[in-house]
Write an enzyme that holds these catalytic residues in place. Structure first.
Site, PDB file in Angstrom:
ATOM      1  N   GLN A 165     -17.355   3.551 -54.434  1.00  0.00           N
ATOM      2  CA  GLN A 165     -16.214   2.974 -53.731  1.00  0.00           C
ATOM      3  C   GLN A 165     -16.478   3.016 -52.220  1.00  0.00           C
ATOM      4  O   GLN A 165     -17.101   3.937 -51.708  1.00  0.00           O
ATOM      5  CB  GLN A 165     -14.912   3.696 -54.093  1.00  0.00           C
ATOM      6  CG  GLN A 165     -14.851   5.169 -53.761  1.00  0.00           C
ATOM      7  CD  GLN A 165     -15.316   6.070 -54.899  1.00  0.00           C
ATOM      8  OE1 GLN A 165     -16.195   5.715 -55.667  1.00  0.00           O
ATOM      9  NE2 GLN A 165     -14.713   7.264 -54.990  1.00  0.00           N
ATOM     10  N   TYR A 218       2.844   5.116 -51.478  1.00  0.00           N
ATOM     11  CA  TYR A 218       2.642   5.302 -50.036  1.00  0.00           C
ATOM     12  C   TYR A 218       2.458   3.933 -49.373  1.00  0.00           C
ATOM     13  O   TYR A 218       3.049   3.648 -48.329  1.00  0.00           O
ATOM     14  CB  TYR A 218       1.426   6.187 -49.787  1.00  0.00           C
ATOM     15  CG  TYR A 218       1.044   6.314 -48.330  1.00  0.00           C
ATOM     16  CD1 TYR A 218       1.762   7.138 -47.475  1.00  0.00           C
ATOM     17  CD2 TYR A 218      -0.045   5.616 -47.815  1.00  0.00           C
ATOM     18  CE1 TYR A 218       1.411   7.252 -46.131  1.00  0.00           C
ATOM     19  CE2 TYR A 218      -0.407   5.726 -46.491  1.00  0.00           C
ATOM     20  CZ  TYR A 218       0.321   6.544 -45.648  1.00  0.00           C
ATOM     21  OH  TYR A 218      -0.024   6.653 -44.314  1.00  0.00           O
ATOM     22  N   SER A 242      -0.309   1.161 -42.416  1.00  0.00           N
ATOM     23  CA  SER A 242      -1.567   1.577 -43.036  1.00  0.00           C
ATOM     24  C   SER A 242      -2.186   0.442 -43.833  1.00  0.00           C
ATOM     25  O   SER A 242      -1.480  -0.407 -44.394  1.00  0.00           O
ATOM     26  CB  SER A 242      -1.308   2.765 -43.971  1.00  0.00           C
ATOM     27  OG  SER A 242      -2.417   3.023 -44.798  1.00  0.00           O
ATOM     28  N   ALA A 243      -3.519   0.474 -43.918  1.00  0.00           N
ATOM     29  CA  ALA A 243      -4.230  -0.475 -44.774  1.00  0.00           C
ATOM     30  C   ALA A 243      -3.888  -0.275 -46.240  1.00  0.00           C
ATOM     31  O   ALA A 243      -4.189  -1.137 -47.073  1.00  0.00           O
ATOM     32  CB  ALA A 243      -5.734  -0.334 -44.564  1.00  0.00           C
ATOM     33  N   CYS A 244      -3.241   0.842 -46.561  1.00  0.00           N
ATOM     34  CA  CYS A 244      -2.798   1.073 -47.947  1.00  0.00           C
ATOM     35  C   CYS A 244      -1.760   0.054 -48.393  1.00  0.00           C
ATOM     36  O   CYS A 244      -1.448  -0.039 -49.579  1.00  0.00           O
ATOM     37  CB  CYS A 244      -2.231   2.484 -48.100  1.00  0.00           C
ATOM     38  SG  CYS A 244      -3.473   3.787 -48.011  1.00  0.00           S
ATOM     39  N   ASP A 271      13.765  17.722 -37.717  1.00  0.00           N
ATOM     40  CA  ASP A 271      13.651  16.930 -38.944  1.00  0.00           C
ATOM     41  C   ASP A 271      14.147  15.517 -38.661  1.00  0.00           C
ATOM     42  O   ASP A 271      15.350  15.292 -38.460  1.00  0.00           O
ATOM     43  CB  ASP A 271      14.483  17.583 -40.049  1.00  0.00           C
ATOM     44  CG  ASP A 271      14.279  16.939 -41.412  1.00  0.00           C
ATOM     45  OD1 ASP A 271      13.794  15.789 -41.459  1.00  0.00           O
ATOM     46  OD2 ASP A 271      14.617  17.584 -42.427  1.00  0.00           O
ATOM     47  N   GLU A 301      -6.101  16.528 -46.315  1.00  0.00           N
ATOM     48  CA  GLU A 301      -7.151  15.945 -45.487  1.00  0.00           C
ATOM     49  C   GLU A 301      -7.667  14.643 -46.088  1.00  0.00           C
ATOM     50  O   GLU A 301      -7.685  14.467 -47.301  1.00  0.00           O
ATOM     51  CB  GLU A 301      -8.308  16.938 -45.294  1.00  0.00           C
ATOM     52  CG  GLU A 301      -9.065  17.304 -46.564  1.00  0.00           C
ATOM     53  CD  GLU A 301      -8.503  18.524 -47.263  1.00  0.00           C
ATOM     54  OE1 GLU A 301      -9.258  19.179 -48.013  1.00  0.00           O
ATOM     55  OE2 GLU A 301      -7.303  18.831 -47.073  1.00  0.00           O
ATOM     56  N   ARG A 321     -12.448  -1.164 -49.459  1.00  0.00           N
ATOM     57  CA  ARG A 321     -11.471  -1.457 -48.398  1.00  0.00           C
ATOM     58  C   ARG A 321     -12.202  -1.492 -47.062  1.00  0.00           C
ATOM     59  O   ARG A 321     -12.899  -0.548 -46.697  1.00  0.00           O
ATOM     60  CB  ARG A 321     -10.362  -0.403 -48.373  1.00  0.00           C
ATOM     61  CG  ARG A 321      -9.377  -0.588 -47.219  1.00  0.00           C
ATOM     62  CD  ARG A 321      -8.233   0.403 -47.303  1.00  0.00           C
ATOM     63  NE  ARG A 321      -7.395   0.124 -48.463  1.00  0.00           N
ATOM     64  CZ  ARG A 321      -6.646   1.046 -49.071  1.00  0.00           C
ATOM     65  NH1 ARG A 321      -6.656   2.293 -48.650  1.00  0.00           N
ATOM     66  NH2 ARG A 321      -5.919   0.704 -50.116  1.00  0.00           N
TER      67      ARG A 321
END
Length: 329
Positions: free
Chosen positions: A224, A155, A124-126, A53, A197, A290
């Site tokens: 989208q 996120y 991330s592109a997020c 962990d 996923e 995106r």
């Protein structure tokens, strides 16, 4: 000649184990650390398979050393995440924020204290400003489109915050960092049926499971758009980035943008089935458009992803179809 040593946090995950395998193939001694067991076949990608962990600072510190010396490279791919049903509903934001930030704070602090040679962080592109992603005809997100900060999810906020963590340790402690912003990595040997996923795997599973003449559900209008990069090319980009001297965030993604409905049609065509698409309302569809702007990666690395989306989707379809068939037997 002494082998380079590398630790991969999140090494049993989708991108992590593909990266670890490539590192072994090019001659590294590799350790993988993950809270989860690997479930997709033989463990052929690591020399030291550790279940631990990474929110525990002692687990982090122990696995940054080999024979009492700091590893040459650390790759941080651990984060609490999943598909749209996890990221965009808001139901798991506390776990996403706490777990991801704890791992990254531990990784940056103890890599710095112990003297790890290089540290790679998978962002991330997020993390990009959601206001720039409301048009399905997105021309591409540049690395400078991160501020003013307005990600579409916690996120994304966690990833943006962790970037700043690693950058702060670079400025103040001299940590040798590399940061990439992945744009929708897909491929074989990853989550495909556990609600974590990503869309390419989810729609492929739906098509594989569908009866010829039936239908598949797509969340939202299907208009989208996204771009998707096959995992092997994503790993290529990571290794090229690590060999460069570039220390600010950089996109690793394809610029081949496609609508969600058109990707579904592509998978249906690959399957050879006659299926119809049923678009259903959902609160978990993310931004409208995106895409990756690859200007900087071409300048820095002299390279950008080039594999056509269909080529990768054919590989993914073949792999997931086998999983579905084996699950029915």
């Amino acid at each position: 000649m002494k082998k380079k040593t590398a630790t991969v946090f999140g090494g049993n995950g989708f991108i992590g184990h593909h990266l670890a395998r490539r590192l072994k193939q090019v001659g590294y001694w590799v350790r993988t650390v993950d809270i989860n067991e690997y479930t997709f076949g033989d463990i052929d990608y690591t020399d030291d398979y550790v279940i631990g962990d990474l929110r525990d600072k002692n687990v982090v510190k122990e696995n940054l050393l080999k024979d009492g010396k700091p590893v040459d490279e650390l790759y941080v791919l651990s984060s609490w995440m999943g598909g749209a049903g996890v990221i965009f509903t808001g139901e798991f934001d506390d776990e996403i924020m706490y777990n991801s930030l704890t791992i990254d704070l531990n990784s940056a602090k103890y890599s710095s204290e112990l003297g790890v040679g290089k540290v790679f962080f998978s962002s991330s592109a997020c993390c990009y400003n959601a206001d720039l992603q409301q048009d399905p005809d997105n021309v591409g997100l540049k690395e400078t489109d991160d501020y003013p900060a307005n990600p579409d999810s916690d996120y994304g906020f966690a990833k943006l915050t962790s970037e700043r963590v690693y950058q702060a340790f670079h400025r103040n402690k001299g940590l040798n960092i590399r940061i990439c912003r992945f744009h929708n990595v897909y491929g074989t040997e990853g989550s495909w049926n556990n609600n974590k996923e990503k869309f390419p795997a989810a729609i492929t599973r739906k098509v594989c499971e569908a009866v010829d003449g039936g239908e598949v559900e797509i969340w939202g209008t299907g208009n989208q758009t996204r771009s998707f990069i096959y995992v092997d090319e994503a790993v290529d980009g990571v290794l090229r980035l690590m060999e460069s001297g570039h220390k600010t965030p950089i996109n690793i993604g394809s610029s081949e943008m496609i609508s969600v409905n058109d990707l579904a049609k592509m998978v249906i065509d690959i399957s050879g089935k006659k299926l119809t698409i049923k678009n259903v309302s959902s609160n978990a569809i993310g931004v409208q458009g995106r895409n990756s702007d690859n200007t900087l990666i071409k300048e820095v690395l002299g390279w950008s992803p080039s594999q056509p989306l269909r080529t990768g989707m054919e590989k993914l379809y073949s792999w997931i179809n086998k999983q579905v068939i084996n699950g029915r037997s």
